[in-house]
Design an enzyme around this catalytic site. Structure first.
Site, PDB file in Angstrom:
ATOM      1  N   GLY A  11       0.762  -1.107   0.029  1.00  0.00           N
ATOM      2  CA  GLY A  11      -0.021   0.082   0.147  1.00  0.00           C
ATOM      3  C   GLY A  11       0.933   1.275   0.037  1.00  0.00           C
ATOM      4  N   CYS A 127       2.996   6.478  13.019  1.00  0.00           N
ATOM      5  CA  CYS A 127       3.492   7.679  12.615  1.00  0.00           C
ATOM      6  C   CYS A 127       3.534   8.668  13.644  1.00  0.00           C
ATOM      7  CB  CYS A 127       3.069   8.068  11.286  1.00  0.00           C
ATOM      8  SG  CYS A 127       1.243   8.424  11.486  1.00  0.00           S
ATOM      9  N   THR A 163      -3.778   1.859   7.048  1.00  0.00           N
ATOM     10  CA  THR A 163      -3.666   3.028   8.118  1.00  0.00           C
ATOM     11  C   THR A 163      -5.165   3.114   8.794  1.00  0.00           C
ATOM     12  OG1 THR A 163      -1.847   4.134   7.117  1.00  0.00           O
ATOM     13  CG2 THR A 163      -3.303   5.445   8.447  1.00  0.00           C
ATOM     14  N   ALA A 165      -7.677   1.088   8.760  1.00  0.00           N
ATOM     15  CA  ALA A 165      -8.062  -0.164   9.770  1.00  0.00           C
ATOM     16  C   ALA A 165      -7.371  -0.316  11.038  1.00  0.00           C
ATOM     17  CB  ALA A 165      -7.593  -1.490   9.129  1.00  0.00           C
ATOM     18  N   ASN A 166      -6.215   0.478  11.321  1.00  0.00           N
ATOM     19  CA  ASN A 166      -5.446   0.305  12.397  1.00  0.00           C
ATOM     20  C   ASN A 166      -5.525   1.476  13.276  1.00  0.00           C
ATOM     21  OD1 ASN A 166      -4.164  -1.796  11.659  1.00  0.00           O
ATOM     22  ND2 ASN A 166      -2.466  -0.971  10.689  1.00  0.00           N
ATOM     23  N   ASN A 289       3.747  11.491   7.336  1.00  0.00           N
ATOM     24  CA  ASN A 289       3.410  10.331   8.018  1.00  0.00           C
ATOM     25  C   ASN A 289       4.005   9.130   7.397  1.00  0.00           C
ATOM     26  OD1 ASN A 289       1.328  11.335   6.104  1.00  0.00           O
ATOM     27  ND2 ASN A 289       0.539   9.264   6.631  1.00  0.00           N
TER      28      ASN A 289
END
Length: 314
Positions: A11, A127, A163, A165-166, A289
């Site tokens: 990704g 990040c 990102t 999803a997390n 980031n």
């Protein structure tokens, strides 16, 4: 000696990693694993002559190129990372998680790279953690930080599926790192996806609650924070202070007592405002980031590779 590297997750983060690895003098990307055969990241890898698979980690270990891999960089999701650890364990490869996954150690290179353990997995927090923890650590090196709060804003267009999803895991991992690595007694983290168009660069605000300050300690904190910024900027040139470090006394109200558990002392707030711009390797320079994570991954991977060489020589 070049360290061979594999990437899981092509990704935004994985693609930025691929570009940086491709030009790194001591690291070489030799395999990229994803799950979407039409992934632009896998297409770029193939163009660069890197072996690919769209069968995830199961396909990765079956690639001929995997035999030469020393370090696997996991840029997928926290949930998938657990499976990746299990699949890779028999192969005895070092695993660096760019996901906010529960791993054996947490690393923010500018603070604790020298404390890197020999365990099989290393976690890079998030990040916002990579941006903020050096600042919390700099403040706590001068005065006790009773509570630290981090608010990070990143461009929505720079946040891929992994990102998004997390986000919950990002919050928890950053909070833990604020305390475990940064040195704050308590911590909180918030991540905001900024939908502005054109996209805005990553912004990070760090607020620390400390005991009463005088001019000497304010100057010492400012110097410590500026030194930390200079150190991180040596790795990520777009990392900078947006304004001078701020200081102000605050009232001992009930919310403050709840945060720090003390009501008998005067407390001050230390405020640090940061901007993080990227090199524009994959997305625009607004996507700092990506850079602050992928640069941290390269620092850790290079250190792991150097250790392997030292072991072989010994």
């Amino acid at each position: 000696m070049t360290t061979k590297v594999a990437i899981i997750g092509p990704g935004h983060v994985g693609t930025d990693l691929l570009v940086k690895l491709h030009r790194h003098p001591g690291l070489e990307p030799v395999a990229v694993a994803g799950t979407d055969p039409d992934s632009p990241g896998l297409a770029m890898a193939r163009e660069l002559g890197v072996a690919t698979t769209d069968r995830g980690v199961a396909g990765l270990v079956e690639l001929d190129a995997f035999a030469d891999v020393a370090v696997v960089l996991d840029a997928s999701t926290a949930a998938a990372h657990t499976e990746h650890v299990a699949v890779l364990a028999p192969h005895e490869r070092r695993l660096v998680a760019l996901t906010p996954a529960a791993t054996t150690s947490m690393v923010v290179p500018s603070v604790n790279l020298d404390q890197l353990t020999d365990g099989p997995a290393v976690g890079l927090v998030s990040c916002s953690g990579q941006a903020a923890v050096p600042i919390v650590h700099a403040i706590s090196g001068v005065v006790a930080v009773h509570y630290a709060e981090v608010v990070a804003s990143i461009a929505s267009s720079s946040a891929g599926q992994g990102t998004r999803a997390n986000l919950d895991e990002f919050t928890e991992a950053t909070r833990q790192a604020i305390q475990r690595i940064g040195g704050a007694r308590r911590g909180k983290a918030v991540t905001v996806l900024n939908p502005a168009d054109p996209p805005m660069a990553m912004r990070v605000t760090v607020l620390g609650l400390v005991d009463a300050l005088d001019d000497t300690r304010c100057a010492a904190i400012s110097s410590s924070v500026e030194a930390a910024v200079t150190d991180v900027a040596g790795r990520v040139p777009g990392y900078r202070l947006k304004q001078d470090v701020g200081f102000r006394p605050i009232e001992r109200d009930e919310p403050l007592r709840t945060l720090i558990g003390e009501a008998s002392r005067e407390h001050w707030e230390v405020a640090v405002s940061l901007e993080v711009r990227g090199a524009g390797d994959h997305l625009g320079t607004y996507a700092g980031n990506l850079d602050i994570m992928t640069t941290a991954a390269l620092d850790v991977t290079a250190r792991l590779g150097a250790r392997d060489v030292e072991s072989e020589v010994a």
